[in-house]
Design a protein around this motif. Sequence first.
Motif, short mmCIF file in Angstrom:
data_model
loop_
_atom_site.label_atom_id
_atom_site.label_comp_id
_atom_site.label_asym_id
_atom_site.label_seq_id
_atom_site.Cartn_x
_atom_site.Cartn_y
_atom_site.Cartn_z
N PRO A 291 0.81 -1.22 0.00
CA PRO A 291 0.00 0.00 0.00
C PRO A 291 0.84 1.27 0.00
O PRO A 291 0.47 2.27 -0.60
CB PRO A 291 -0.82 -0.12 1.29
N VAL A 292 2.01 1.25 0.66
CA VAL A 292 2.89 2.42 0.67
C VAL A 292 3.40 2.70 -0.73
O VAL A 292 3.43 3.84 -1.19
CB VAL A 292 4.07 2.19 1.64
N ILE A 293 3.80 1.64 -1.44
CA ILE A 293 4.28 1.79 -2.82
C ILE A 293 3.17 2.34 -3.69
O ILE A 293 3.37 3.23 -4.51
CB ILE A 293 4.78 0.44 -3.37
N LEU A 294 1.94 1.80 -3.50
CA LEU A 294 0.81 2.27 -4.30
C LEU A 294 0.52 3.75 -4.04
O LEU A 294 0.26 4.50 -4.97
CB LEU A 294 -0.44 1.44 -3.97
N ALA A 295 0.58 4.15 -2.78
CA ALA A 295 0.34 5.56 -2.45
C ALA A 295 1.36 6.45 -3.14
O ALA A 295 1.03 7.52 -3.65
CB ALA A 295 0.40 5.74 -0.93
N LEU A 296 2.61 6.00 -3.18
CA LEU A 296 3.67 6.76 -3.83
C LEU A 296 3.41 6.85 -5.33
O LEU A 296 3.54 7.91 -5.93
CB LEU A 296 5.03 6.11 -3.56
N LEU B 299 8.41 -11.73 -13.18
CA LEU B 299 9.17 -12.66 -12.33
C LEU B 299 8.40 -13.94 -12.05
O LEU B 299 8.83 -14.77 -11.26
CB LEU B 299 9.56 -11.97 -11.02
N GLY B 300 7.23 -14.11 -12.69
CA GLY B 300 6.50 -15.37 -12.58
C GLY B 300 5.40 -15.41 -11.54
O GLY B 300 4.86 -16.47 -11.26
N TYR B 301 5.04 -14.26 -10.95
CA TYR B 301 3.99 -14.24 -9.94
C TYR B 301 2.62 -13.97 -10.57
O TYR B 301 2.52 -13.29 -11.58
CB TYR B 301 4.25 -13.15 -8.90
N GLU B 302 1.57 -14.53 -9.94
CA GLU B 302 0.22 -14.13 -10.28
C GLU B 302 -0.07 -12.87 -9.46
O GLU B 302 0.26 -12.80 -8.29
CB GLU B 302 -0.78 -15.22 -9.93
N VAL B 303 -0.70 -11.89 -10.09
CA VAL B 303 -0.95 -10.61 -9.43
C VAL B 303 -2.45 -10.33 -9.44
O VAL B 303 -3.09 -10.39 -10.48
CB VAL B 303 -0.21 -9.46 -10.15
N LYS B 304 -3.01 -10.06 -8.26
CA LYS B 304 -4.42 -9.69 -8.16
C LYS B 304 -4.52 -8.36 -7.41
O LYS B 304 -3.89 -8.18 -6.37
CB LYS B 304 -5.21 -10.77 -7.41
N TRP B 305 -5.31 -7.46 -7.98
CA TRP B 305 -5.50 -6.13 -7.38
C TRP B 305 -6.79 -6.12 -6.58
O TRP B 305 -7.86 -6.44 -7.09
CB TRP B 305 -5.52 -5.09 -8.47
N ASP B 306 -6.70 -5.79 -5.31
CA ASP B 306 -7.86 -5.67 -4.42
C ASP B 306 -8.14 -4.18 -4.25
O ASP B 306 -7.52 -3.52 -3.41
CB ASP B 306 -7.53 -6.34 -3.08
N ALA B 307 -9.05 -3.65 -5.07
CA ALA B 307 -9.33 -2.20 -5.06
C ALA B 307 -9.93 -1.75 -3.73
O ALA B 307 -9.63 -0.67 -3.24
CB ALA B 307 -10.26 -1.85 -6.21
N LYS B 308 -10.75 -2.60 -3.13
CA LYS B 308 -11.42 -2.23 -1.87
C LYS B 308 -10.40 -1.93 -0.78
O LYS B 308 -10.54 -0.98 -0.01
CB LYS B 308 -12.35 -3.36 -1.43
#
Length: 197
Positions: free
Chosen positions: A6-11, A62-71
Amino acid sequence: MKGKIPVILALLVSLASPAAAATAAPKITVEEEGRLIDTTSSPVIMHNNQPYVSLQLLAQSLGYEVKWDAKNATYHLSVANAKYPLILNESAQFVSVEPKYNIMTSLDSSRLLGGINLDFVYVIEKDLPREPVLVVEMLNKDQTVLASSTKLLKKTKGTFKDYILGDSIRLPYPVQTNREQVTKLMSEDYTYRIKIK
């Protein structure tokens, strides 16, 4: 890692605002152990003399599955659940991969040994300056790497069929277990991961 996201996202959100002095930096490249990561779909941004890369782009490369939780404004990263998670190289792509479980009895006949061999077809999209290195890792259910093997791939443009013999490990099954049952148990207890460097 979840706490930092969340800190990275805020930035990143602040960088996207009009008040921030952020500029695209398309000449900056990102590499993972010599493998170029394609950032054309989400260019690197410079802010206060620091480069920022898309978290989603980097994690997926890098091979990860990524899911965004907007809530909850949170990215969830997880190891891919595919039978053979791939860390893709932009210039070498797999067409097909077929595992073959190799089983043998130790010299003193006291235990079973086994490994995963792979038959595969891959495409090199353009001539490369060096041979890509294929790394195959054998993992248990906990995603612990138990053995790894390497092989040089072709560096010239084209489609190629090849194979790699995996290193053997000691198997936890009784020696008397028939081969068909051992193969079934191995397919349930062990998997593999491919990297191209």
